[in-house]
Design an enzyme around this catalytic site. Structure first.
Site, PDB file in Angstrom:
ATOM      1  CG  ASN A 148      -1.336  -6.479  -9.117  1.00  0.00           C
ATOM      2  OD1 ASN A 148      -1.072  -5.668  -8.254  1.00  0.00           O
ATOM      3  ND2 ASN A 148      -2.453  -6.410  -9.818  1.00  0.00           N
ATOM      4  CE  LYS A 157      -1.390  -6.593  -4.983  1.00  0.00           C
ATOM      5  NZ  LYS A 157      -1.527  -5.147  -5.026  1.00  0.00           N
ATOM      6  CB  CYS A 199      -0.928   0.013   1.214  1.00  0.00           C
ATOM      7  SG  CYS A 199      -1.953   1.511   1.302  1.00  0.00           S
TER       8      CYS A 199
END
Length: 321
Positions: free
Chosen positions: A204, A143, A104
């Site tokens: 991704n 992630k 993030c």
């Protein structure tokens, strides 16, 4: 070191995964994406500290359903003990795996040493993953981004640390924190990670079509792909990508199909969150669904003023007529 979670029954190979997005991938949206072909869903990111302090707002993010499985819950934080403790409490809440957010880019998250700030501390990455992996009996995934900025591209080191700590898979968003969501995703970093780790790698970044999926898998060797922003206002993307991968023609969606999807979304939002919250949160989805449609600016303005399910359904029924 090979993941201690590799013997757990969750396959991260050849999957099209709905990636976590704050304020987007709530339960209603995940159900819609699952119905359209998403193989795996992941929740909005949830604060481990928020869970520890019993935040009611955080608790709303924990709703899950058999309709969306397999589903993972994404946690964020930087304290191995807190993350492990909260993950342990969640492991019997119906989630199939725990995903740890290390990507993030939002300043308030990064300034707390969480999210993509963890890319600057590879040792802490391993400590966090090990603590969480040891605390739960379900797989743990991570992630990450390519690095914190262009001068510190260390996704390979971060992925190796996650693997050493026991991660069952690692998703790589092929941008730095500095890039946020701008510029082109650098898929070569995904390949570099895939070449070094033994656990599944999930690619991704800039994946919108079946051709993109074919290309990223060919160029990087990644095991699965994750789609996030391209799914906003477009749950059909999973169905269409799978059709394309099978070599089938992708049918153009009708206005009636658009209206039906939006109305179903409204009903799910109200069922799960009540009319007051559900309709207010639906406003942004209406904007995403109708982007590019003639008169969409006027429609978005009208949607932003609505407060009841009946009024929202009436507005949707008039789209394209």
């Amino acid at each position: 070191m090979i993941s201690r979670n590799n013997n757990m029954k969750l396959d991260f190979n050849q999957k099209i995964i709905l990636g976590p997005m704050a304020g987007v991938t709530d339960l209603p949206f995940r159900i819609l994406c699952k119905e359209q072909g998403a193989d795996v869903c992941i929740t909005e990111m949830v604060s481990a500290k928020g869970l520890m302090y019993g935040s009611k707002k955080t608790d709303l993010l924990l709703k899950t359903s058999a309709l969306e499985k397999p589903v993972g819950i994404q946690l964020f934080g930087n304290d191995p003990g807190i993350l492990a403790g909260e993950a342990a409490k969640l492991s019997d809440r119906g989630f199939d795996f725990i995903d740890i957010n290390m990507g993030c880019p939002v300043p308030k998250i990064v300034n707390n040493g969480e999210g993509s700030a963890l890319m600057k501390n590879v040792d802490l990455i391993e400590q966090i993953v090990r603590a969480v992996s040891d605390a739960v009996s379900i797989p743990v995934t991570v992630k990450i981004r390519t690095g914190f900025d262009a001068d510190h591209i260390n996704a390979v080191d971060a992925a190796l640390a996650a693997e050493s700590g026991g991660a069952a898979a690692v998703a790589v968003h092929a941008r730095t924190r500095e890039q946020y969501y701008s510029g082109r995703a650098d898929w070569s970093i995904i390949k570099a990670v895939k070449d070094k780790v033994k656990i599944p790698v999930i690619g991704n970044g800039d994946i919108r079509t079946s051709d993109d999926v074919k290309r990223i898998m060919k160029e990087t060797g990644c095991d699965s792909v994750m789609i996030a922003r391209a799914a906003k206002g477009n749950p059909w993307i999973f169905r269409e990508i799978k059709a394309g991968l099978r070599g089938e023609a992708i049918e153009r969606r009708s206005m009636e199909e658009l209206r039906d999807m939006m109305k179903r979304h409204v009903k799910l939002m109200v069922e799960e969150k009540g009319e007051y919250i559900g309709i207010r949160e639906m406003r942004k989805h209406v904007a995403w669904y109708t982007e590019g449609i003639y008169g969409s600016a006027k429609l978005r303005k009208r949607a932003s003023e609505l407060e009841t399910e009946a009024d929202m359904l009436e507005l949707i029924e008039g789209i394209g007529r």
